[in-house]
Design a protein around this motif. Structure first.
Motif, PDB file in Angstrom:
ATOM      1  N   GLY A 272       1.329   7.478  -6.320  1.00 18.23           N
ATOM      2  CA  GLY A 272       0.055   8.060  -6.736  1.00 18.23           C
ATOM      3  C   GLY A 272      -0.906   7.049  -7.317  1.00 18.23           C
ATOM      4  O   GLY A 272      -1.981   7.407  -7.798  1.00 18.23           O
ATOM      5  N   TYR A 273      -0.551   5.781  -7.272  1.00 16.08           N
ATOM      6  CA  TYR A 273      -1.415   4.737  -7.806  1.00 16.08           C
ATOM      7  C   TYR A 273      -2.762   4.755  -7.094  1.00 16.08           C
ATOM      8  O   TYR A 273      -2.831   4.831  -5.874  1.00 16.08           O
ATOM      9  CB  TYR A 273      -0.753   3.362  -7.638  1.00 16.08           C
ATOM     10  CG  TYR A 273      -1.577   2.227  -8.172  1.00 16.08           C
ATOM     11  CD1 TYR A 273      -1.603   1.950  -9.534  1.00 16.08           C
ATOM     12  CD2 TYR A 273      -2.323   1.425  -7.323  1.00 16.08           C
ATOM     13  CE1 TYR A 273      -2.349   0.902 -10.044  1.00 16.08           C
ATOM     14  CE2 TYR A 273      -3.071   0.366  -7.820  1.00 16.08           C
ATOM     15  CZ  TYR A 273      -3.085   0.119  -9.176  1.00 16.08           C
ATOM     16  OH  TYR A 273      -3.833  -0.916  -9.663  1.00 16.08           O
TER      17      TYR A 273
ATOM     18  N   PHE B 278       0.832  -1.200   0.000  1.00 11.47           N
ATOM     19  CA  PHE B 278       0.000   0.000   0.000  1.00 11.47           C
ATOM     20  C   PHE B 278       0.868   1.252   0.000  1.00 11.47           C
ATOM     21  O   PHE B 278       0.633   2.180  -0.779  1.00 11.47           O
ATOM     22  CB  PHE B 278      -0.928   0.011   1.215  1.00 11.47           C
ATOM     23  CG  PHE B 278      -1.690   1.303   1.342  1.00 11.47           C
ATOM     24  CD1 PHE B 278      -2.829   1.524   0.592  1.00 11.47           C
ATOM     25  CD2 PHE B 278      -1.254   2.302   2.202  1.00 11.47           C
ATOM     26  CE1 PHE B 278      -3.518   2.727   0.697  1.00 11.47           C
ATOM     27  CE2 PHE B 278      -1.931   3.501   2.311  1.00 11.47           C
ATOM     28  CZ  PHE B 278      -3.072   3.719   1.550  1.00 11.47           C
ATOM     29  N   GLU B 279       1.873   1.288   0.859  1.00  8.89           N
ATOM     30  CA  GLU B 279       2.744   2.466   0.944  1.00  8.89           C
ATOM     31  C   GLU B 279       3.489   2.707  -0.364  1.00  8.89           C
ATOM     32  O   GLU B 279       3.620   3.838  -0.818  1.00  8.89           O
ATOM     33  CB  GLU B 279       3.738   2.313   2.104  1.00  8.89           C
ATOM     34  CG  GLU B 279       3.098   2.377   3.477  1.00  8.89           C
ATOM     35  CD  GLU B 279       2.367   3.689   3.740  1.00  8.89           C
ATOM     36  OE1 GLU B 279       2.833   4.751   3.279  1.00  8.89           O
ATOM     37  OE2 GLU B 279       1.318   3.650   4.407  1.00  8.89           O
TER      38      GLU B 279
ATOM     39  N   ARG C 219      -5.043   7.084  -7.323  1.00  2.92           N
ATOM     40  CA  ARG C 219      -5.594   8.428  -7.194  1.00  2.92           C
ATOM     41  C   ARG C 219      -6.139   8.880  -8.542  1.00  2.92           C
ATOM     42  O   ARG C 219      -5.516   8.637  -9.578  1.00  2.92           O
ATOM     43  CB  ARG C 219      -4.521   9.410  -6.727  1.00  2.92           C
ATOM     44  CG  ARG C 219      -4.041   9.118  -5.338  1.00  2.92           C
ATOM     45  CD  ARG C 219      -3.099  10.202  -4.870  1.00  2.92           C
ATOM     46  NE  ARG C 219      -2.509   9.794  -3.619  1.00  2.92           N
ATOM     47  CZ  ARG C 219      -1.262  10.031  -3.283  1.00  2.92           C
ATOM     48  NH1 ARG C 219      -0.468  10.702  -4.086  1.00  2.92           N
ATOM     49  NH2 ARG C 219      -0.801   9.624  -2.135  1.00  2.92           N
TER      50      ARG C 219
ATOM     51  N   HIS D  46       2.587   1.776  -3.432  1.00  2.00           N
ATOM     52  CA  HIS D  46       1.642   2.252  -4.453  1.00  2.00           C
ATOM     53  C   HIS D  46       1.175   3.665  -4.148  1.00  2.00           C
ATOM     54  O   HIS D  46       1.028   4.489  -5.060  1.00  2.00           O
ATOM     55  CB  HIS D  46       0.449   1.307  -4.579  1.00  2.00           C
ATOM     56  CG  HIS D  46       0.782   0.004  -5.230  1.00  2.00           C
ATOM     57  ND1 HIS D  46       1.338  -0.097  -6.482  1.00  2.00           N
ATOM     58  CD2 HIS D  46       0.632  -1.273  -4.792  1.00  2.00           C
ATOM     59  CE1 HIS D  46       1.522  -1.374  -6.790  1.00  2.00           C
ATOM     60  NE2 HIS D  46       1.100  -2.103  -5.777  1.00  2.00           N
ATOM     61  N   SER D  47       0.942   3.941  -2.893  1.00  2.00           N
ATOM     62  CA  SER D  47       0.484   5.275  -2.494  1.00  2.00           C
ATOM     63  C   SER D  47       1.529   6.335  -2.837  1.00  2.00           C
ATOM     64  O   SER D  47       1.189   7.427  -3.294  1.00  2.00           O
ATOM     65  CB  SER D  47       0.185   5.281  -0.996  1.00  2.00           C
ATOM     66  OG  SER D  47      -0.255   6.544  -0.585  1.00  2.00           O
TER      67      SER D  47
END
Length: 99
Positions: free
Chosen positions: A88-89, A81-82, A91, A84-85
């Motif tokens: 910007g995945y 998650f971190e 969003r 990808h976050s």
């Protein structure tokens, strides 16, 4: 193929990435464990996820028997998650709501 992991917990390869789930649901054991780690009570978890206390207890019993594997899976999910976050995945490219 459905593998029965323990009473109330199944693992199906094509559902939730083959992670152990509460039987008959897509609710992963990791979801229940994470909620407990966030200080939700068993009653709150049952109500929020619309499952029984017995199903919550089954997930937590499975966790106690497989703590290292479940903890490693939670860590992997958090890291994914971190990662990808940070890129910007997930969003939207444009604002959904005008401000």
């Amino acid at each position: 193929m459905i593998e029965i992991q323990s009473p109330g917990i199944t693992r199906i390869e094509r559902i939730c990435g083959g992670r152990p789930c509460i039987a008959g649901t897509r609710l992963r054991v990791t979801d229940i464990v994470t909620a407990v780690q966030l200080d939700y009570s068993r009653s709150e978890i049952a109500a929020d996820f619309d499952i029984s206390r017995e199903q919550v207890d089954a997930a937590l019993a499975y966790y106690q028997l497989n703590k290292a594997a479940i903890d490693a899976d939670i860590k992997l999910q958090d890291e994914t998650f971190e990662r990808h976050s940070a890129t910007g995945y997930g969003r939207p490219r444009v604002a959904i709501l005008s401000r």
